[in-house]
Design an enzyme around this catalytic site. Sequence first.
Site, PDB file in Angstrom:
ATOM      1  N   TYR A 148      20.030  66.835  60.880  1.00  0.00           N
ATOM      2  CA  TYR A 148      18.667  66.987  60.357  1.00  0.00           C
ATOM      3  C   TYR A 148      17.632  66.144  61.113  1.00  0.00           C
ATOM      4  CZ  TYR A 148      20.361  62.891  57.703  1.00  0.00           C
ATOM      5  OH  TYR A 148      20.901  61.687  57.344  1.00  0.00           O
ATOM      6  N   PRO A 189      26.262  65.145  64.528  1.00  0.00           N
ATOM      7  CA  PRO A 189      27.487  65.579  63.844  1.00  0.00           C
ATOM      8  C   PRO A 189      27.175  66.185  62.481  1.00  0.00           C
ATOM      9  CG  PRO A 189      27.421  63.152  64.167  1.00  0.00           C
ATOM     10  CD  PRO A 189      26.052  63.687  64.386  1.00  0.00           C
ATOM     11  N   ILE A 192      31.686  64.415  58.629  1.00  0.00           N
ATOM     12  CA  ILE A 192      33.010  63.961  59.075  1.00  0.00           C
ATOM     13  C   ILE A 192      33.442  62.919  58.062  1.00  0.00           C
ATOM     14  CG2 ILE A 192      34.223  62.658  60.882  1.00  0.00           C
ATOM     15  CD1 ILE A 192      32.166  63.839  62.870  1.00  0.00           C
TER      16      ILE A 192
HETATM   17  C1  HXC Z   1      17.844  54.143  45.986  1.00  0.00           C
HETATM   18  C2  HXC Z   1      18.698  52.366  47.176  1.00  0.00           C
HETATM   19  C3  HXC Z   1      19.975  52.971  47.219  1.00  0.00           C
HETATM   20  C4  HXC Z   1      20.127  54.251  46.585  1.00  0.00           C
HETATM   21  C5  HXC Z   1      20.084  51.054  48.232  1.00  0.00           C
HETATM   22  N1  HXC Z   1      18.827  51.183  47.801  1.00  0.00           N
HETATM   23  N2  HXC Z   1      20.813  52.129  47.884  1.00  0.00           N
HETATM   24  N3  HXC Z   1      17.649  52.940  46.577  1.00  0.00           N
HETATM   25  N4  HXC Z   1      19.043  54.795  45.978  1.00  0.00           N
HETATM   26  N5  HXC Z   1      21.284  54.887  46.583  1.00  0.00           N
HETATM   27  C6  HXC Z   1      17.741  50.219  47.966  1.00  0.00           C
HETATM   28  C7  HXC Z   1      18.040  48.903  47.237  1.00  0.00           C
HETATM   29  O1  HXC Z   1      17.715  48.988  45.863  1.00  0.00           O
HETATM   30  C8  HXC Z   1      17.116  47.922  47.986  1.00  0.00           C
HETATM   31  O2  HXC Z   1      15.780  48.021  47.556  1.00  0.00           O
HETATM   32  C9  HXC Z   1      17.135  48.476  49.413  1.00  0.00           C
HETATM   33  O3  HXC Z   1      17.591  49.843  49.328  1.00  0.00           O
HETATM   34  C10 HXC Z   1      18.079  47.717  50.321  1.00  0.00           C
HETATM   35  O4  HXC Z   1      19.335  47.643  49.688  1.00  0.00           O
HETATM   36  P1  HXC Z   1      20.368  46.471  50.024  1.00  0.00           P
HETATM   37  O5  HXC Z   1      21.645  46.825  49.378  1.00  0.00           O
HETATM   38  O6  HXC Z   1      19.734  45.155  49.766  1.00  0.00           O
HETATM   39  O7  HXC Z   1      20.399  46.620  51.652  1.00  0.00           O
HETATM   40  P2  HXC Z   1      21.457  46.269  52.713  1.00  0.00           P
HETATM   41  O8  HXC Z   1      22.464  45.281  52.196  1.00  0.00           O
HETATM   42  O9  HXC Z   1      20.700  45.963  53.931  1.00  0.00           O
HETATM   43  O10 HXC Z   1      22.273  47.642  52.916  1.00  0.00           O
HETATM   44  C11 HXC Z   1      21.718  48.692  53.632  1.00  0.00           C
HETATM   45  C12 HXC Z   1      22.096  50.052  53.001  1.00  0.00           C
HETATM   46  C13 HXC Z   1      23.614  50.139  52.702  1.00  0.00           C
HETATM   47  C14 HXC Z   1      21.601  51.126  53.943  1.00  0.00           C
HETATM   48  C15 HXC Z   1      21.346  50.171  51.653  1.00  0.00           C
HETATM   49  O11 HXC Z   1      23.930  51.406  52.167  1.00  0.00           O
HETATM   50  C16 HXC Z   1      24.442  49.900  53.941  1.00  0.00           C
HETATM   51  O12 HXC Z   1      24.744  48.759  54.287  1.00  0.00           O
HETATM   52  N6  HXC Z   1      24.843  50.954  54.687  1.00  0.00           N
HETATM   53  C17 HXC Z   1      25.623  50.840  55.929  1.00  0.00           C
HETATM   54  C18 HXC Z   1      26.641  51.913  56.104  1.00  0.00           C
HETATM   55  C19 HXC Z   1      26.164  53.344  55.831  1.00  0.00           C
HETATM   56  O13 HXC Z   1      25.142  53.557  55.171  1.00  0.00           O
HETATM   57  N7  HXC Z   1      26.941  54.316  56.328  1.00  0.00           N
HETATM   58  C20 HXC Z   1      26.646  55.731  56.136  1.00  0.00           C
HETATM   59  C21 HXC Z   1      26.105  56.306  57.385  1.00  0.00           C
HETATM   60  S1  HXC Z   1      26.222  58.065  57.236  1.00  0.00           S
HETATM   61  P3  HXC Z   1      15.126  46.937  46.535  1.00  0.00           P
HETATM   62  O14 HXC Z   1      13.698  47.328  46.454  1.00  0.00           O
HETATM   63  O15 HXC Z   1      15.885  47.103  45.242  1.00  0.00           O
HETATM   64  O16 HXC Z   1      15.340  45.580  47.135  1.00  0.00           O
HETATM   65  C22 HXC Z   1      24.849  58.767  57.915  1.00  0.00           C
HETATM   66  C23 HXC Z   1      24.765  60.265  58.044  1.00  0.00           C
HETATM   67  C24 HXC Z   1      25.662  60.970  57.108  1.00  0.00           C
HETATM   68  O17 HXC Z   1      23.956  58.137  58.290  1.00  0.00           O
HETATM   69  C25 HXC Z   1      25.517  62.456  57.127  1.00  0.00           C
HETATM   70  C26 HXC Z   1      26.722  63.052  56.391  1.00  0.00           C
HETATM   71  C27 HXC Z   1      26.796  64.529  56.542  1.00  0.00           C
HETATM   72  P1  NAP Z   2      30.100  53.928  58.593  1.00  0.00           P
HETATM   73  O1  NAP Z   2      31.580  53.810  58.708  1.00  0.00           O
HETATM   74  O2  NAP Z   2      29.427  53.408  57.386  1.00  0.00           O
HETATM   75  O3  NAP Z   2      29.473  53.287  59.900  1.00  0.00           O
HETATM   76  C1  NAP Z   2      28.285  52.570  59.956  1.00  0.00           C
HETATM   77  C2  NAP Z   2      28.554  51.288  60.710  1.00  0.00           C
HETATM   78  O4  NAP Z   2      27.313  50.668  61.008  1.00  0.00           O
HETATM   79  C3  NAP Z   2      29.397  50.276  59.924  1.00  0.00           C
HETATM   80  O5  NAP Z   2      30.460  49.829  60.717  1.00  0.00           O
HETATM   81  C4  NAP Z   2      28.425  49.138  59.653  1.00  0.00           C
HETATM   82  O6  NAP Z   2      29.116  47.887  59.671  1.00  0.00           O
HETATM   83  C5  NAP Z   2      27.445  49.293  60.824  1.00  0.00           C
HETATM   84  N1  NAP Z   2      26.141  48.721  60.532  1.00  0.00           N
HETATM   85  C6  NAP Z   2      25.325  48.990  59.487  1.00  0.00           C
HETATM   86  N2  NAP Z   2      24.224  48.255  59.548  1.00  0.00           N
HETATM   87  C7  NAP Z   2      24.330  47.495  60.666  1.00  0.00           C
HETATM   88  C8  NAP Z   2      23.504  46.513  61.273  1.00  0.00           C
HETATM   89  N3  NAP Z   2      22.336  46.179  60.732  1.00  0.00           N
HETATM   90  N4  NAP Z   2      23.932  45.927  62.417  1.00  0.00           N
HETATM   91  C9  NAP Z   2      25.120  46.262  62.969  1.00  0.00           C
HETATM   92  N5  NAP Z   2      25.934  47.184  62.437  1.00  0.00           N
HETATM   93  C10 NAP Z   2      25.555  47.788  61.298  1.00  0.00           C
HETATM   94  O7  NAP Z   2      29.679  55.466  58.698  1.00  0.00           O
HETATM   95  P2  NAP Z   2      30.024  56.613  59.775  1.00  0.00           P
HETATM   96  O8  NAP Z   2      30.177  57.857  59.006  1.00  0.00           O
HETATM   97  O9  NAP Z   2      31.106  56.187  60.676  1.00  0.00           O
HETATM   98  O10 NAP Z   2      28.655  56.702  60.572  1.00  0.00           O
HETATM   99  C11 NAP Z   2      28.581  56.408  61.951  1.00  0.00           C
HETATM  100  C12 NAP Z   2      27.406  57.148  62.574  1.00  0.00           C
HETATM  101  O11 NAP Z   2      27.574  58.545  62.438  1.00  0.00           O
HETATM  102  C13 NAP Z   2      26.058  56.827  61.948  1.00  0.00           C
HETATM  103  O12 NAP Z   2      25.068  56.784  62.951  1.00  0.00           O
HETATM  104  C14 NAP Z   2      25.814  58.004  61.048  1.00  0.00           C
HETATM  105  O13 NAP Z   2      24.444  58.206  60.797  1.00  0.00           O
HETATM  106  C15 NAP Z   2      26.413  59.116  61.891  1.00  0.00           C
HETATM  107  N6  NAP Z   2      26.764  60.335  61.145  1.00  0.00           N
HETATM  108  C16 NAP Z   2      27.866  60.335  60.334  1.00  0.00           C
HETATM  109  C17 NAP Z   2      28.202  61.519  59.696  1.00  0.00           C
HETATM  110  C18 NAP Z   2      29.416  61.612  58.831  1.00  0.00           C
HETATM  111  O14 NAP Z   2      29.592  62.665  58.183  1.00  0.00           O
HETATM  112  N7  NAP Z   2      30.289  60.618  58.790  1.00  0.00           N
HETATM  113  C19 NAP Z   2      27.409  62.657  59.859  1.00  0.00           C
HETATM  114  C20 NAP Z   2      26.269  62.577  60.659  1.00  0.00           C
HETATM  115  C21 NAP Z   2      25.966  61.410  61.331  1.00  0.00           C
HETATM  116  P3  NAP Z   2      28.579  46.612  58.846  1.00  0.00           P
HETATM  117  O15 NAP Z   2      28.319  47.090  57.464  1.00  0.00           O
HETATM  118  O16 NAP Z   2      29.692  45.612  58.971  1.00  0.00           O
HETATM  119  O17 NAP Z   2      27.352  46.157  59.561  1.00  0.00           O
END
Ligand code: HXC
Ligand code: NAP
Length: 283
Positions: A148, A189, A192
Site C-alpha cells: 500500500y 511484500p 508473510i
Molecule cells: C492506537 C497505538 C496502538 C494501537 C500503539 N499506539 N499501538 N494507538 N492503536 N494499536 C500508540 C500508543 O498509545 C502511544 O501513544 C504511541 O502509539 C507509541 O506507543 P509505544 O508503545 O510507546 O511506542 P514504542 O514502544 O515506540 O513502539 C512502537 C510501536 C510498536 C510501533 C507502537 O508496535 C513496535 O515497537 N513495533 C515494532 C514492530 C512492528 O510493528 N512490526 C510489524 C511490522 S509489519 P500515546 O499517545 O498513548 O503515548 C508492517 C507491515 C505489515 O509494517 C503488513 C502485513 C500485511
Molecule cells: P518484525 O519481526 O516486527 O520486524 C520489525 C523489526 O524492526 C524488529 O526486529 C524490531 O526490533 C525492529 N525495529 C523496530 N523499531 C526499531 C527501531 N526504532 N530501531 C531499530 N530496529 C527497530 O516484523 P516483520 O514482519 O519481519 O517486518 C519486517 C519488514 O517487513 C517491515 O519493514 C515491515 O513493514 C515489512 N512488511 C512485513 C509484512 C508481513 O506480512 N510480515 C508485509 C509487508 C511489509 P526491535 O523491536 O528490537 O527494535
Amino acid sequence: MFTDDLLKGKRILITGGGTGIGRAMAERFLQLGAIVFICGRRAEVVQKTAQELSASTGGTIEGFPCDVRYPEDVEPLIEQLWAKGPLDVLVNNAAGNFLARTEELSPHAFDAVISIVLKGTINMTLACGRRWLATKRPGVVLNIATTYADTGSAFVVPSAVAKAGVVALMRSLAVEWGGRGIRFVAIAPGAIRTEGAFSRLLPTPELEKALLDHNPLHRFGTLEEIANLGAFLISDQAGYINGEMVYMDGGEMLAGSSSFSMIGRRLPDSAWQMMNPKRTKTE
Ligand code: HXC
Ligand code: NAP
C-alpha cells in the site's frame, strides 16, 4: 536457486534483523557467502539471533543494539562498521505498525511509526550514502516497503504515509546517486507470517481468513520467498535494476487495493477497542 557464492564477501547491514523477515534475509545472505550485521532496539534479541545464525550457517554475523530513529545511535554504529571495512549493502527493514482507526490516533502514535519507518530509513540511508559517495564506492540499498506504499491504506495510515515516503526517497536517490554507483531497490511484500506483523495487524483467525480469501493465490508469502528475492535484488546479477519496487504479494494488489482497507471496514467497534492499548488500559 543460487550459487553459494552469489553474495560472497559482501558486507551487509540489515535493520530489524533480529526477527521476522530481517532475520530470514540474514540467514539466506549468510548461506550465500555474505558477512552480515543486524541491528534492533533490543540488544538481547539481535545478539541471540546472531549466535543462532552463526551456529546454523557457519557464517559471520554480528548483532548490535541501535535505534534507527536517532542519528546519535545510527552514526556511531555505521562509523564502527566502516572502521573494519565499508558496507556494500544496506537493508532498511526495521518498521513499526498497528491496525487503528485514524481519528483515534494520538500525535505520539503517528510519530512512533513515522520515526521508525521513514526517519529511520533516512538516517541509515544518509549515514551509508555519504560514506559511499565520499569514497566513490558502490553501494546498494534495499528497502522493505508495503503493497500500500503507492496507494495508501485505511486503518494503517501512519505506516502508509511513512512507507510512501520511503518509496519516494528510494526513487529520488536512485536518480540522484545512481550515476555515482549507488543502486536502490525495494520489495512490496504481501502478508508473510511473522510474530511482529501478525500480532499487530492480523490478530484473529477471521482476519487471516479474510485476507486469504481476498488473495488470488489464497496463501501467504513465505520467508524463503522474500529472502531469495532480496538476495537477487542486492546481488550484482540485478545490477541494472535501479529505483524499482518489486511486488511480492500473490497478485493481491491487482485484486483490489489494500487488504487493511477491506479488513478494517468489517471490524465491529468492540474489536477496535480490544486493539487499542490506551483503551484497554483505562477501561
Ligand atoms: C492506537 C497505538 C496502538 C494501537 C500503539 N499506539 N499501538 N494507538 N492503536 N494499536 C500508540 C500508543 O498509545 C502511544 O501513544 C504511541 O502509539 C507509541 O506507543 P509505544 O508503545 O510507546 O511506542 P514504542 O514502544 O515506540 O513502539 C512502537 C510501536 C510498536 C510501533 C507502537 O508496535 C513496535 O515497537 N513495533 C515494532 C514492530 C512492528 O510493528 N512490526 C510489524 C511490522 S509489519 P500515546 O499517545 O498513548 O503515548 C508492517 C507491515 C505489515 O509494517 C503488513 C502485513 C500485511
Ligand atoms: P518484525 O519481526 O516486527 O520486524 C520489525 C523489526 O524492526 C524488529 O526486529 C524490531 O526490533 C525492529 N525495529 C523496530 N523499531 C526499531 C527501531 N526504532 N530501531 C531499530 N530496529 C527497530 O516484523 P516483520 O514482519 O519481519 O517486518 C519486517 C519488514 O517487513 C517491515 O519493514 C515491515 O513493514 C515489512 N512488511 C512485513 C509484512 C508481513 O506480512 N510480515 C508485509 C509487508 C511489509 P526491535 O523491536 O528490537 O527494535
